[in-house]
Design a protein around this motif. Structure first.
Motif, PDB file in Angstrom:
ATOM      1  N   GLN A  54       0.658  -1.331   0.083  1.00 51.27           N
ATOM      2  CA  GLN A  54       0.122  -0.088  -0.007  1.00 51.27           C
ATOM      3  C   GLN A  54       0.931   1.245   0.016  1.00 51.27           C
ATOM      4  OE1 GLN A  54      -3.731   1.645   2.492  1.00 51.27           O
ATOM      5  NE2 GLN A  54      -2.326   0.936   3.577  1.00 51.27           N
ATOM      6  N   ARG A  55       1.785   1.099   0.713  1.00 50.46           N
ATOM      7  CA  ARG A  55       2.781   2.453   0.864  1.00 50.46           C
ATOM      8  C   ARG A  55       3.554   2.716  -0.239  1.00 50.46           C
ATOM      9  NH1 ARG A  55       7.670   3.210   5.171  1.00 50.46           N
ATOM     10  NH2 ARG A  55       8.936   1.888   4.039  1.00 50.46           N
ATOM     11  N   LYS A  56       4.002   1.647  -1.006  1.00 52.10           N
ATOM     12  CA  LYS A  56       4.471   1.630  -2.411  1.00 52.10           C
ATOM     13  C   LYS A  56       3.610   2.201  -3.462  1.00 52.10           C
ATOM     14  CE  LYS A  56       6.932  -1.226  -5.995  1.00 52.10           C
ATOM     15  NZ  LYS A  56       6.996   0.070  -6.971  1.00 52.10           N
ATOM     16  N   ILE A  57       2.480   1.875  -3.466  1.00 49.95           N
ATOM     17  CA  ILE A  57       1.269   2.364  -4.444  1.00 49.95           C
ATOM     18  C   ILE A  57       1.340   3.835  -4.342  1.00 49.95           C
ATOM     19  CG2 ILE A  57      -1.129   2.341  -5.094  1.00 49.95           C
ATOM     20  CD1 ILE A  57      -0.884  -0.640  -4.231  1.00 49.95           C
ATOM     21  N   CYS A  58       1.101   4.402  -2.896  1.00 48.82           N
ATOM     22  CA  CYS A  58       1.196   5.801  -2.810  1.00 48.82           C
ATOM     23  C   CYS A  58       2.484   6.435  -3.117  1.00 48.82           C
ATOM     24  CB  CYS A  58       0.579   6.005  -1.431  1.00 48.82           C
ATOM     25  SG  CYS A  58      -0.789   5.342  -0.776  1.00 48.82           S
ATOM     26  N   LEU A  59       3.349   6.021  -2.815  1.00 51.93           N
ATOM     27  CA  LEU A  59       4.806   6.768  -2.985  1.00 51.93           C
ATOM     28  C   LEU A  59       5.014   6.864  -4.559  1.00 51.93           C
ATOM     29  CD1 LEU A  59       7.194   5.544  -0.002  1.00 51.93           C
ATOM     30  CD2 LEU A  59       5.417   7.855  -0.101  1.00 51.93           C
ATOM     31  N   ASP A  60       4.772   5.571  -5.135  1.00 50.38           N
ATOM     32  CA  ASP A  60       4.991   5.492  -6.680  1.00 50.38           C
ATOM     33  C   ASP A  60       3.957   6.848  -7.203  1.00 50.38           C
ATOM     34  OD1 ASP A  60       6.957   3.770  -6.354  1.00 50.38           O
ATOM     35  OD2 ASP A  60       5.594   2.243  -7.192  1.00 50.38           O
ATOM     36  N   ALA A  61       2.803   6.987  -7.015  1.00 49.18           N
ATOM     37  CA  ALA A  61       1.768   7.808  -7.555  1.00 49.18           C
ATOM     38  C   ALA A  61       2.463   9.334  -7.080  1.00 49.18           C
ATOM     39  CB  ALA A  61       0.739   7.723  -6.726  1.00 49.18           C
ATOM     40  N   PHE A  62       2.692   9.399  -5.587  1.00 45.02           N
ATOM     41  CA  PHE A  62       3.484  11.030  -5.417  1.00 45.02           C
ATOM     42  C   PHE A  62       4.740  11.303  -6.192  1.00 45.02           C
ATOM     43  CE2 PHE A  62       1.696   9.708  -0.759  1.00 45.02           C
ATOM     44  CZ  PHE A  62       0.316  10.212  -1.217  1.00 45.02           C
ATOM     45  N   SER A  84      -0.285   3.421  11.593  1.00 42.14           N
ATOM     46  CA  SER A  84      -0.030   4.083  10.338  1.00 42.14           C
ATOM     47  C   SER A  84       1.138   4.500  10.357  1.00 42.14           C
ATOM     48  CB  SER A  84      -1.191   5.220  10.159  1.00 42.14           C
ATOM     49  OG  SER A  84      -2.419   4.706  10.079  1.00 42.14           O
ATOM     50  N   ASN A  85       2.028   4.332  11.433  1.00 43.37           N
ATOM     51  CA  ASN A  85       3.196   5.135  11.527  1.00 43.37           C
ATOM     52  C   ASN A  85       4.109   4.514  10.393  1.00 43.37           C
ATOM     53  OD1 ASN A  85       2.351   7.014  13.500  1.00 43.37           O
ATOM     54  ND2 ASN A  85       3.270   5.850  14.917  1.00 43.37           N
ATOM     55  N   TYR A  86       4.370   3.427  10.095  1.00 44.16           N
ATOM     56  CA  TYR A  86       5.116   2.929   9.053  1.00 44.16           C
ATOM     57  C   TYR A  86       4.813   3.439   7.815  1.00 44.16           C
ATOM     58  CZ  TYR A  86       6.854  -0.179   5.419  1.00 44.16           C
ATOM     59  OH  TYR A  86       7.630  -0.724   4.423  1.00 44.16           O
ATOM     60  N   PHE A  87       3.691   3.683   7.549  1.00 44.37           N
ATOM     61  CA  PHE A  87       3.294   4.363   6.290  1.00 44.37           C
ATOM     62  C   PHE A  87       3.700   6.053   6.305  1.00 44.37           C
ATOM     63  CE2 PHE A  87       0.692   7.161   3.703  1.00 44.37           C
ATOM     64  CZ  PHE A  87       0.862   6.775   2.301  1.00 44.37           C
ATOM     65  N   VAL A  88       3.575   6.556   7.652  1.00 44.87           N
ATOM     66  CA  VAL A  88       3.847   8.028   7.649  1.00 44.87           C
ATOM     67  C   VAL A  88       5.513   8.340   7.471  1.00 44.87           C
ATOM     68  CG1 VAL A  88       3.785   9.863   9.017  1.00 44.87           C
ATOM     69  CG2 VAL A  88       1.797   8.522   8.726  1.00 44.87           C
ATOM     70  N   GLU A  89       6.269   7.285   8.150  1.00 47.85           N
ATOM     71  CA  GLU A  89       7.694   7.361   8.223  1.00 47.85           C
ATOM     72  C   GLU A  89       8.247   7.418   6.763  1.00 47.85           C
ATOM     73  OE1 GLU A  89       8.838   4.212  10.769  1.00 47.85           O
ATOM     74  OE2 GLU A  89       8.221   5.294  12.551  1.00 47.85           O
ATOM     75  N   GLY A  90       7.564   6.473   5.820  1.00 46.99           N
ATOM     76  CA  GLY A  90       7.981   6.448   4.371  1.00 46.99           C
ATOM     77  C   GLY A  90       7.510   7.687   3.701  1.00 46.99           C
ATOM     78  N   LEU A  91       6.392   8.453   3.956  1.00 48.90           N
ATOM     79  CA  LEU A  91       5.860   9.467   3.312  1.00 48.90           C
ATOM     80  C   LEU A  91       6.830  10.716   3.676  1.00 48.90           C
ATOM     81  CD1 LEU A  91       3.702  11.161   1.701  1.00 48.90           C
ATOM     82  CD2 LEU A  91       2.690  11.254   4.171  1.00 48.90           C
TER      83      LEU A  91
END
Length: 176
Positions: A54-62, A84-91
């Motif tokens: 899920q994080r990869k999809i978002c970061l690829d889009a951004f 959600s912290n794993y996601f937010v750290e990557g963002l």
């Protein structure tokens, strides 16, 4: 590129307000539920690798938005501490890496209004919360009153505000 994350619980009006904010500023909208739905279809919610995908999809889009010189992006997100912290750290790493101007907004509304919003006919035929019982279970399991750590967050209670007024209020406080 400007990046604005609007976060809060499901059914609070994040996507509707985000679409209005984006329209007013010539920005794009990327709702988290798009990546969530794809990750559910491919990996399966709760299965090993779901969050990473899920994080990869978002970061690829951004990254694609950034590389295509998009003026701005409104990202809507259900932040649930600490899950959600794993996601937010990557963002945050991504935003810092590319020097992207970012703003964070947490939406909330009173419970009675929240029930009215999630039972609205416009949510029918979606994978979104649509009943008071589901909302109660959701709000009991997760605390949406916690801000994302290490970022300045503008709070807005949009109980008595329509979509346009909410977008204008966010604009007044975050768009520079």
């Amino acid at each position: 590129m400007k990046f604005t994350m609007i976060y809060g619980p499901s059914g609070i009006g994040k996507e509707s307000v985000g679409r209005e904010l984006a329209k007013r500023n010539g920005w794009h909208v990327f709702p988290q539920h798009l990546a969530f739905d794809v990750a559910c279809a491919v990996i399966g919610f709760g299965n090993n690798g779901f969050e990473v995908y899920q994080r990869k999809i978002c970061l690829d889009a951004f990254k694609a938005f950034y590389e295509n010189n998009v003026k701005g992006v409104v990202f809507t997100f259900c932040y649930v501490h600490p899950y959600s912290n794993y996601f937010v750290e990557g963002l945050l790493d991504f935003l810092n890496q590319f020097g992207i101007d970012s703003k964070f907004v947490r939406l909330s509304c009173e419970y009675e209004e929240h029930v009215l919003r999630i039972t609205n006919a416009g949510r029918q035929n979606t994978n979104k919360i649509q009943s008071k019982e589901s909302l109660d279970d959701y709000l009991e399991r997760f605390d949406f009153s916690i801000d994302i750590p290490n970022v300045e967050t503008f709070h807005i209670d949009n109980t008595a505000m329509g979509i346009e007024v909410s977008a204008i209020e966010i604009e007044r406080n975050i768009v520079t």
